[in-house]
Motif scaffolding. Structure first.
Motif, PDB file in Angstrom:
ATOM      1  N   ILE A 121       9.792  70.786 150.954  1.00  0.00           N
ATOM      2  CA  ILE A 121      10.644  71.700 151.728  1.00  0.00           C
ATOM      3  C   ILE A 121      11.504  72.570 150.805  1.00  0.00           C
ATOM      4  CG2 ILE A 121      12.336  71.893 153.581  1.00  0.00           C
ATOM      5  CD1 ILE A 121       9.605  70.658 154.404  1.00  0.00           C
ATOM      6  N   LYS A 122      12.267  71.950 149.922  1.00  0.00           N
ATOM      7  CA  LYS A 122      13.002  72.654 148.864  1.00  0.00           C
ATOM      8  C   LYS A 122      14.022  73.667 149.397  1.00  0.00           C
ATOM      9  CE  LYS A 122       8.899  72.357 145.914  1.00  0.00           C
ATOM     10  NZ  LYS A 122       7.857  73.099 145.168  1.00  0.00           N
ATOM     11  N   ARG A 123      14.510  73.451 150.578  1.00  0.00           N
ATOM     12  CA  ARG A 123      15.522  74.368 151.123  1.00  0.00           C
ATOM     13  C   ARG A 123      16.495  73.608 152.002  1.00  0.00           C
ATOM     14  NH1 ARG A 123      16.693  79.672 152.572  1.00  0.00           N
ATOM     15  NH2 ARG A 123      14.809  80.608 151.696  1.00  0.00           N
ATOM     16  N   GLU A 124      17.785  73.934 151.862  1.00  0.00           N
ATOM     17  CA  GLU A 124      18.818  73.431 152.763  1.00  0.00           C
ATOM     18  C   GLU A 124      19.384  74.616 153.544  1.00  0.00           C
ATOM     19  OE1 GLU A 124      19.291  70.347 153.142  1.00  0.00           O
ATOM     20  OE2 GLU A 124      18.643  69.412 151.272  1.00  0.00           O
ATOM     21  N   PRO A 125      19.986  74.388 154.692  1.00  0.00           N
ATOM     22  CA  PRO A 125      20.669  75.481 155.388  1.00  0.00           C
ATOM     23  C   PRO A 125      21.829  76.018 154.549  1.00  0.00           C
ATOM     24  CG  PRO A 125      20.334  73.584 156.835  1.00  0.00           C
ATOM     25  CD  PRO A 125      20.016  73.125 155.443  1.00  0.00           C
ATOM     26  N   ASP A 126      22.205  77.262 154.819  1.00  0.00           N
ATOM     27  CA  ASP A 126      23.399  77.821 154.182  1.00  0.00           C
ATOM     28  C   ASP A 126      24.660  77.219 154.802  1.00  0.00           C
ATOM     29  OD1 ASP A 126      21.985  79.791 152.533  1.00  0.00           O
ATOM     30  OD2 ASP A 126      21.502  80.726 154.454  1.00  0.00           O
ATOM     31  N   LEU A 127      24.578  76.884 156.088  1.00  0.00           N
ATOM     32  CA  LEU A 127      25.711  76.336 156.826  1.00  0.00           C
ATOM     33  C   LEU A 127      25.184  75.344 157.859  1.00  0.00           C
ATOM     34  CD1 LEU A 127      28.793  76.473 157.570  1.00  0.00           C
ATOM     35  CD2 LEU A 127      28.168  78.277 159.193  1.00  0.00           C
ATOM     36  N   THR A 128      25.814  74.171 157.931  1.00  0.00           N
ATOM     37  CA  THR A 128      25.443  73.158 158.922  1.00  0.00           C
ATOM     38  C   THR A 128      26.641  72.846 159.795  1.00  0.00           C
ATOM     39  OG1 THR A 128      23.748  72.172 157.492  1.00  0.00           O
ATOM     40  CG2 THR A 128      24.615  70.798 159.273  1.00  0.00           C
ATOM     41  N   ILE A 129      26.465  73.015 161.103  1.00  0.00           N
ATOM     42  CA  ILE A 129      27.506  72.701 162.081  1.00  0.00           C
ATOM     43  C   ILE A 129      27.214  71.325 162.666  1.00  0.00           C
ATOM     44  CG2 ILE A 129      28.629  73.384 164.227  1.00  0.00           C
ATOM     45  CD1 ILE A 129      29.050  75.443 162.059  1.00  0.00           C
ATOM     46  N   LEU A 130      28.104  70.370 162.415  1.00  0.00           N
ATOM     47  CA  LEU A 130      27.960  69.027 162.979  1.00  0.00           C
ATOM     48  C   LEU A 130      28.849  68.923 164.216  1.00  0.00           C
ATOM     49  CD1 LEU A 130      27.049  66.063 162.983  1.00  0.00           C
ATOM     50  CD2 LEU A 130      28.870  65.589 161.316  1.00  0.00           C
ATOM     51  N   LYS A 172      30.287  64.639 154.265  1.00  0.00           N
ATOM     52  CA  LYS A 172      31.061  64.522 153.028  1.00  0.00           C
ATOM     53  C   LYS A 172      30.153  64.671 151.805  1.00  0.00           C
ATOM     54  CE  LYS A 172      34.774  61.662 154.941  1.00  0.00           C
ATOM     55  NZ  LYS A 172      34.375  61.824 156.358  1.00  0.00           N
ATOM     56  N   GLU A 173      28.964  64.118 151.909  1.00  0.00           N
ATOM     57  CA  GLU A 173      28.014  64.212 150.797  1.00  0.00           C
ATOM     58  C   GLU A 173      27.626  65.663 150.514  1.00  0.00           C
ATOM     59  OE1 GLU A 173      23.477  62.702 149.696  1.00  0.00           O
ATOM     60  OE2 GLU A 173      24.564  61.777 151.356  1.00  0.00           O
ATOM     61  N   PHE A 174      27.429  66.422 151.585  1.00  0.00           N
ATOM     62  CA  PHE A 174      27.060  67.835 151.457  1.00  0.00           C
ATOM     63  C   PHE A 174      28.211  68.723 151.940  1.00  0.00           C
ATOM     64  CE2 PHE A 174      22.931  65.643 151.954  1.00  0.00           C
ATOM     65  CZ  PHE A 174      22.267  66.123 150.829  1.00  0.00           C
ATOM     66  N   ALA A 175      29.403  68.388 151.513  1.00  0.00           N
ATOM     67  CA  ALA A 175      30.611  69.045 152.031  1.00  0.00           C
ATOM     68  C   ALA A 175      30.603  70.572 151.946  1.00  0.00           C
ATOM     69  CB  ALA A 175      31.840  68.487 151.323  1.00  0.00           C
ATOM     70  N   PRO A 176      30.072  71.186 150.899  1.00  0.00           N
ATOM     71  CA  PRO A 176      30.151  72.649 150.831  1.00  0.00           C
ATOM     72  C   PRO A 176      29.491  73.375 152.003  1.00  0.00           C
ATOM     73  CG  PRO A 176      29.629  71.759 148.677  1.00  0.00           C
ATOM     74  CD  PRO A 176      29.545  70.620 149.653  1.00  0.00           C
ATOM     75  N   ARG A 177      28.425  72.790 152.577  1.00  0.00           N
ATOM     76  CA  ARG A 177      27.752  73.503 153.665  1.00  0.00           C
ATOM     77  C   ARG A 177      28.055  72.944 155.056  1.00  0.00           C
ATOM     78  NH1 ARG A 177      23.156  70.627 155.491  1.00  0.00           N
ATOM     79  NH2 ARG A 177      22.294  69.167 153.949  1.00  0.00           N
ATOM     80  N   PHE A 178      28.726  71.809 155.157  1.00  0.00           N
ATOM     81  CA  PHE A 178      28.985  71.176 156.457  1.00  0.00           C
ATOM     82  C   PHE A 178      30.320  71.621 157.043  1.00  0.00           C
ATOM     83  CE2 PHE A 178      25.525  68.170 156.190  1.00  0.00           C
ATOM     84  CZ  PHE A 178      25.369  67.689 157.487  1.00  0.00           C
ATOM     85  N   ARG A 179      30.347  71.811 158.362  1.00  0.00           N
ATOM     86  CA  ARG A 179      31.577  71.981 159.125  1.00  0.00           C
ATOM     87  C   ARG A 179      31.493  71.040 160.331  1.00  0.00           C
ATOM     88  NH1 ARG A 179      31.556  74.359 155.129  1.00  0.00           N
ATOM     89  NH2 ARG A 179      32.282  76.474 154.632  1.00  0.00           N
ATOM     90  N   VAL A 180      32.495  70.184 160.508  1.00  0.00           N
ATOM     91  CA  VAL A 180      32.507  69.221 161.613  1.00  0.00           C
ATOM     92  C   VAL A 180      33.381  69.770 162.734  1.00  0.00           C
ATOM     93  CG1 VAL A 180      33.022  66.850 162.312  1.00  0.00           C
ATOM     94  CG2 VAL A 180      32.191  67.322 159.980  1.00  0.00           C
ATOM     95  N   ILE A 181      32.815  69.820 163.940  1.00  0.00           N
ATOM     96  CA  ILE A 181      33.518  70.377 165.094  1.00  0.00           C
ATOM     97  C   ILE A 181      33.529  69.346 166.220  1.00  0.00           C
ATOM     98  CG2 ILE A 181      33.413  72.166 166.885  1.00  0.00           C
ATOM     99  CD1 ILE A 181      32.522  74.110 164.758  1.00  0.00           C
ATOM    100  N   ASP A 182      34.686  69.156 166.828  1.00  0.00           N
ATOM    101  CA  ASP A 182      34.862  68.196 167.921  1.00  0.00           C
ATOM    102  C   ASP A 182      34.104  68.679 169.155  1.00  0.00           C
ATOM    103  OD1 ASP A 182      35.724  66.429 169.845  1.00  0.00           O
ATOM    104  OD2 ASP A 182      37.831  67.025 169.776  1.00  0.00           O
ATOM    105  N   GLY A 183      33.100  67.912 169.559  1.00  0.00           N
ATOM    106  CA  GLY A 183      32.276  68.302 170.699  1.00  0.00           C
ATOM    107  C   GLY A 183      32.707  67.700 172.019  1.00  0.00           C
ATOM    108  N   ALA A 184      33.848  66.997 172.041  1.00  0.00           N
ATOM    109  CA  ALA A 184      34.289  66.305 173.256  1.00  0.00           C
ATOM    110  C   ALA A 184      35.103  67.211 174.173  1.00  0.00           C
ATOM    111  CB  ALA A 184      35.094  65.066 172.886  1.00  0.00           C
ATOM    112  N   ARG A 185      35.202  68.492 173.861  1.00  0.00           N
ATOM    113  CA  ARG A 185      36.015  69.423 174.650  1.00  0.00           C
ATOM    114  C   ARG A 185      35.137  70.301 175.530  1.00  0.00           C
ATOM    115  NH1 ARG A 185      38.336  72.617 170.003  1.00  0.00           N
ATOM    116  NH2 ARG A 185      36.245  72.146 169.193  1.00  0.00           N
ATOM    117  N   ASP A 186      35.784  71.189 176.268  1.00  0.00           N
ATOM    118  CA  ASP A 186      35.051  72.146 177.091  1.00  0.00           C
ATOM    119  C   ASP A 186      34.072  72.933 176.214  1.00  0.00           C
ATOM    120  OD1 ASP A 186      34.993  73.905 179.722  1.00  0.00           O
ATOM    121  OD2 ASP A 186      35.154  75.289 178.018  1.00  0.00           O
TER     122      ASP A 186
END
Length: 204
Positions: A121-130, A172-186
């Motif tokens: 594969i040799k590719r990661e996303p530029d940005l990952t939304i968790l 945390k392992e891939f912190a530069p590309r990860f953003r964690v967003i709370d999905g328990a809201r509207d």
């Protein structure tokens, strides 16, 4: 830009991926919305093999090979051509899901997943939304869909709890590309956070 969405089953990531695609199109971006496993004709055939049927239908090792084959086809036929033509690619799941569901959940196979990823594969996303959510809530949502693709949901709450912890560790392992967003809201509030996060990272 290549954006992936990750999260446990029922987290709302598929809804958020669609809402982001709509918002970016309205803003004038050329967007390809796709998913994994699947996204290309060959990969969609593999999707049916891995997401339907008995939970014990495949070993984790076989699943890793199937998911990697699907991802390679998807990458060749959809993702890379779209990125090369300047489009924004939004993908509902990518390699991080394989790192979790096959590499962690059903044995200590993370190294195998990473070796195959590096080779094929040799590719990661530029940005990952968790999209992060309580596992019991997510599983309840996922089972409420009453679809045919419930093979992983059928492993139960224990798997979802393990996956949530794993995804947070991965962020945390891939912190530069990860953003964690709370999905328990509207969903609209979640979507606004997602859009603002992406807009801050989009080039030009």
């Amino acid at each position: 830009m290549f954006i992936s969405f990750e999260g446990i089953d029922g987290s709302g990531k598929s809804t958020q991926a669609r809402m982001l695609a709509d918002a970016l199109r309205e803003a004038g971006h050329d967007v390809v919305l796709t998913r994994e496993p699947g996204g290309s004709p060959g990969a969609e055939e593999i999707r049916r093999l891995v997401l339907e049927g008995d939970p014990d239908r495949w070993s984790a090792e076989t699943e890793i090979l199937l998911f990697t084959a699907a991802r390679r086809d998807h990458l060749e036929r959809v993702i890379e051509p779209a990125l090369a033509s300047g489009k924004v690619v939004i993908c509902d799941r990518f390699a991080d899901s394989t790192r979790m569901y096959q590499g962690l959940s059903r044995g200590d196979l993370r190294a195998v997943v990473d070796q195959l990823h590096s080779l094929m594969i040799k590719r990661e996303p530029d940005l990952t939304i968790l999209i992060d959510i309580d596992p019991a809530t997510g599983l309840s949502r996922a089972k409420g869909r009453q679809g045919t693709e419930e093979r992983f949901e059928d492993f139960g709450l224990g798997l979802q709890e393990k996956m949530r912890a794993g995804f947070l560790a991965l962020s945390k392992e891939f912190a530069p590309r990860f953003r964690v967003i709370d999905g328990a809201r509207d969903p609209q509030r979640v979507a606004q956070d997602v859009l603002e996060t992406v807009q801050a990272e989009l080039p030009g």
